[in-house]
Design an enzyme around this catalytic site. Structure first.
Site: not given
Lengths: 411, 418, 80
Positions: B167, B307, B318, B339, B344, B403
């Site tokens: 990602c 993110h 974050e 997002k 996403h 990930f």
């Protein structure tokens, strides 16, 4: 470039670990055989390079084994070997100074096939929690980072075979930007039925059923390559960081170049390979006259082989038939993103041992090249050129240099 | 003299409308493009919502042969590249100095699954029948085909790479591309990322780890980054491409420069494949290095594109990272997650967000975080809820987390650099 | 399908799904959480999925690794 190789971890059909791999490669041993991992009869490609005798036990934490594909088992195990070989404890490297870059072609495809089967045969609730982290191309970099506590810059490239050289350029870039060490490499485990089904469409795999003659690059009989599994992971370090800790620099990653000449347009790859090699040599502050050995891409496709031979002719001119060139992979197969990494590892070993390993099985090169065949040839190797092409059109070249300073001829 | 990296072209295929103009209209309106999944029958899945692209390949200029050959995510990328290339008006580049660097997390998964179903008789036969496979299946096994198709589109002959760091691939691809220019290996790089993961296997694998939202009854409000009632991310799809060009090269030909890619860094948490630490140390480290490379101080950053996936863990992680880097200033810098509107799209979203950042710099507008009704008490920054905000922006930061433990950061500067 | 599972059977199931070797004693000791045993959230989701698919556990049951296998066991037998 400022990277030096300090550790090698190899898992190949020819041998697990450098101590088994090098003698097999040096002696031109053929490790190709009929695939055993699944029933081969339904498929026209049967001769492959399988890594026999490798189980993850002892190499990979059992908790990691259940959540990863075989390609990651190879990467984790080869990293352990490479760190051990380098004598480098990651805990001694600055916290954000040690990263990982891997190349991958097929990812965790066998794991993926099993989970898709569970989905379609059973339903969504049959898909396990590890599919999301086992199949994707980044699985090996992630697990190697976690398993060894490497919190530095990390990366993953998918550029077919050429990606196996591109990762060294990426790692060198990180060293130039302040990292101390990088684990670099690529591994593949492309042998499950569905993965083979995908590879058949390439039209580049050998359907010859005799392991002795299945993969004969640069001959009139060349009719495809034998696919393989395995690969290698290397520890590369910043030249100064390695010297400060008293590590033995095995080879210098001296230069790199890469071009693109179109998917499956192998006719055009001659110019692409030439330009990549010229860039890599210029990057190394060397010229073609300094190259002591070339590790070939060796697709074993008539047009692709001709293009590679043409690139060498354009690069070396009158000297073409006097530069030793070799393709050890004809003895164990072509493991996609791991193939060029294995060639880099082999080049390091060749430099150290002063020997060019042969191209197993090949006796009748149809080009005007000094293709090393039969047995290894003794040679004083100061610099080696490694070439690699991806099926999607990438042409990459990497130059490795012996760590001692080179005195340029004629100067 | 350091080689700098200018952005001279933008292209995007995103949920809610094709092309840069429609994309920016969606973002600044605060509308959301999340809806029930229509690309396959999602009955029986835990999460049945997504942000899908209404993509018309023919309208995007793709012929039947191209549509047959290219996976959906490749078609997106080519359409975005065409738009960016047209905008850059760059037909004079030396092809050997023209590179491509594209990102994708899961690549050809959708075609791999479809062909697997066909060749295995719906998952019943391990020894698949290869005669039933699509002739283009071999291109799906490795997303190297993504960058290759884009390279063919523009006639690139330089280095062509596909980055696949899960990602963060969309940020990393642009970061790697900028480095090709900085290192002198290329003068122009087509950089970006693409993903079309809305398929049964991808939805099932996120179901299995409960990462995606199950607000199936209310899809428009399902992506809720930083909101107290968030329950996971909403899967998306799309592509974005940026034409990156060595600054002097752009200046010489009189090109319009939209922004500069000034810094990039990535770090790993070496902690867990899906888990994040509460402290955000590694993301903070990536941000610090990206800013240092860009020669920017914390006071120079006027907007952070988060993110902001909307998982419980991420949004706190974050937030902690931003506090760690920016200290008191973290509370003065607007932070938002697009997002909330476009979902996403895994490996693609980092590049889509960078296009949003460039547009934010150009227009002086911060896109909002939609659906942020009640902030999570542990997420206490200014997340620009609901409504876009006008603001003079000098430098912006975009971060990503993926990930495998990847944490990446890209710093962009406007034409009036601080 | 039965929700009954002996400690031995649960221990074997956890070991198979997570790669962590767990004994029957450990799954019955209330002081051992999944975290203590080295079973993370993903591993536990795999265990729950297996119990839901093959041992009749309802799909809405959720559990975090700070809980113990013993709690899981009692959940199973409690529902039997």
């Amino acid at each position: 470039m400022k990277a030096v190789v300090t550790g090698l971890g190899v898992i190949a059909p020819s041998g697990i670990g450098v101590e088994r791999f090098w003698p097999a490669v040096r002696d031109g041993h053929v490790a190709l055989a009929t695939v055993r991992r699944y029933e081969p009869n339904p498929y026209p490609v049967r001769v492959v390079g399988e890594v026999r005798g490798f189980g993850p036990d002892g190499w990979v934490d059992p908790r990691v084994v259940v959540q990863t594909d075989r390609f990651t088992h190879f990467a984790v195990a080869a990293t352990t070997m490479a760190l051990d070989d380098a004598g480098l404890d990651p805990a001694t490297v600055p916290p954000f100074g040690f990263g990982v870059v891997t190349a991958s072609y097929a990812g965790g495809v066998e794991f993926g096939q099993r989970e898709i089967e569970r989905l379609w045969d059973g339903g969504p609730e049959h898909v396990g929690p590890y599919q999301s982290i086992a199949w994707f191309y980044a699985a090996s970099t992630g697990q190697v980072s976690i398993g060894n506590g490497l919190r530095g810059p990390s990366g993953v490239l998918v550029a077919d075979e050429a990606g196996g050289l591109d990762v060294f350029a990426v790692a060198d870039g990180e060293l130039c930007r302040g990292a101390s060490a990088m684990v670099v490499g690529g591994t593949e485990a492309p042998f499950c039925p569905f993965s083979m089904c995908c590879q058949l469409g390439l039209g580049l795999l050998s359907t010859n059923e005799d392991p002795a003659t299945a993969y004969l690059p640069f001959t009139a009989h060349a009719a495809g390559f034998a696919p393989a599994e395995g690969g290698a992971m290397l520890v590369v370090e910043d030249e100064r960081a390695a010297s400060d800790r008293g590590a033995n620099a095995r080879a210098v990653i001296a230069g790199y170049g890469s071009t693109y000449t179109g998917t499956r347009c192998f006719d055009r790859s001659a110019e692409g390979l030439l330009r990549a090699a010229e860039t890599a040599l210029a990057d190394s502050d060397l010229d073609a006259g300094d190259v002591d050995v070339v590790f070939l891409d060796a697709l074993a496709d008539q047009r692709a082989d001709a293009a590679e031979a043409e690139a060498l002719r354009l690069l070396f001119g009158d000297r073409t038939d006097r530069v030793p060139v070799t393709a050890p992979k004809s003895g164990y197969g072509r493991c996609y993103a791991g193939a060029a990494v294995l060639d880099v590892a082999t080049a390091v070993l060749a430099i150290e041992h002063g020997a060019v390993p042969p191209t197993p099985g090949v006796h009748d090169c149809r080009f005007d090249l000094d293709l090393v065949t039969g047995t290894a040839r003794r040679a004083d190797i100061r610099s080696a050129l490694v070439l690699s092409r991806g099926q999607h059109g990438g042409n990459s070249a990497l130059v490795l240099r012996r760590p001692d300073p080179i005195t340029r001829g004629g100067e | 003299m350091r080689r700098r990296v200018a952005v001279t072209g933008l292209g995007v295929v995103a949920p809610g409308g094709k092309g840069v103009k429609a994309f920016w209209e969606l973002l600044t309106s605060g509308r959301t493009a999340t809806r029930p999944i229509s690309l396959f029958d999602a009955e029986g899945f835990r999460s049945r919502i997504a942000a899908e692209c209404d993509f018309d390949a023919a309208a995007a200029g793709l012929g039947p042969a191209e549509v047959a050959r290219m996976d959906r995510y490749v078609q997106f990328a080519v359409a975005a590249a065409d738009e960016a290339w047209r905008q850059a008006e760059l037909d004079v580049a030396d092809p050997w100095r023209l590179s491509v660097c594209m990102g994708s997390a899961v690549g050809g998964t959708t075609r791999l699954e479809r062909d697997y179903v066909a060749t295995s008789h719906a998952g019943r036969e391990w020894l698949v029948d290869a005669s039933l496979a699509s002739p283009f299946l071999c291109r799906a096994l490795s997303p190297a085909s993504l960058a290759a198709e884009v390279a063919d589109r523009v006639g690139a002959r330089g280095a062509v790479r596909t980055v696949s760091t899960g990602c963060t691939a969309g940020l990393d691809a642009v970061g790697h591309a900028a480095r090709l220019i900085e290192e002198g290996r290329a003068d122009v790089v087509i950089a970006g990322a693409s993903e079309s993961p809305i398929s049964p296997i991808a939805v099932a694998c996120f179901d299995a780890i409960r990462a995606t939202s199950t607000r199936n009854h209310d899809p428009e409000h399902a992506a809720r980054p930083f909101d107290r009632d968030r329950d996971g991310f909403v899967l998306g799809e799309g592509a974005a491409v940026l034409v990156l060009e060595e600054s002097a090269h752009a200046r010489r030909r009189g090109a319009v420069v939209h922004a500069e890619v000034a810094g990039f860094a990535t770090r790993s948490n070496a902690h867990h494949m899906t888990g994040l630490t509460a402290e955000g140390v590694e993301m903070a480290e990536a941000v610090r290095h990206a800013l240092a490379q860009a020669r920017l101080g914390i006071d120079d950053v006027d907007y952070i594109n988060a993110h902001g996936s909307g998982t419980r863990q991420n949004d706190r992680h974050e937030t902690a990272a931003f506090r760690r880097v920016f200290g008191a200033r973290a509370y003065q810098v607007p932070v938002s997650s697009i997002k909330s509107m476009i979902g996403h799209s895994l490996g693609a979203v980092g590049s889509i967000e960078l296009v949003a950042c460039v547009l934010a710099l150009v227009h002086g507008v911060v896109p909002p975080t939609a659906n942020l009704d009640t902030p999570d008490p542990e997420c206490d920054l200014d997340y620009v809820p609901h409504t876009a905000r006008e603001r003079d922006l000098r430098a912006v930061l975009s971060v990503g987390s993926g990930f495998g433990g990847f944490q990446s950061a890209v710093a962009l500067t406007g034409v009036r650099r601080p | 399908m039965s929700a009954h599972l002996s400690p031995d059977e649960l221990a074997a199931l956890i070991s198979r799904c997570t790669g962590v070797t767990v004994t029957a004693e450990q799954v019955t000791d209330p002081h051992h959480t999944f975290d203590d045993l080295g079973v993370d959230s993903l591993g536990l989701m795999g265990v729950l999925g297996e119990l839901q698919r093959n041992h009749g556990m309802p799909r809405d049951v959720d559990m975090q690794p700070d809980r113990s296998p013993r709690e899981l066991l009692s959940l199973l037998t409690g529902r039997a």
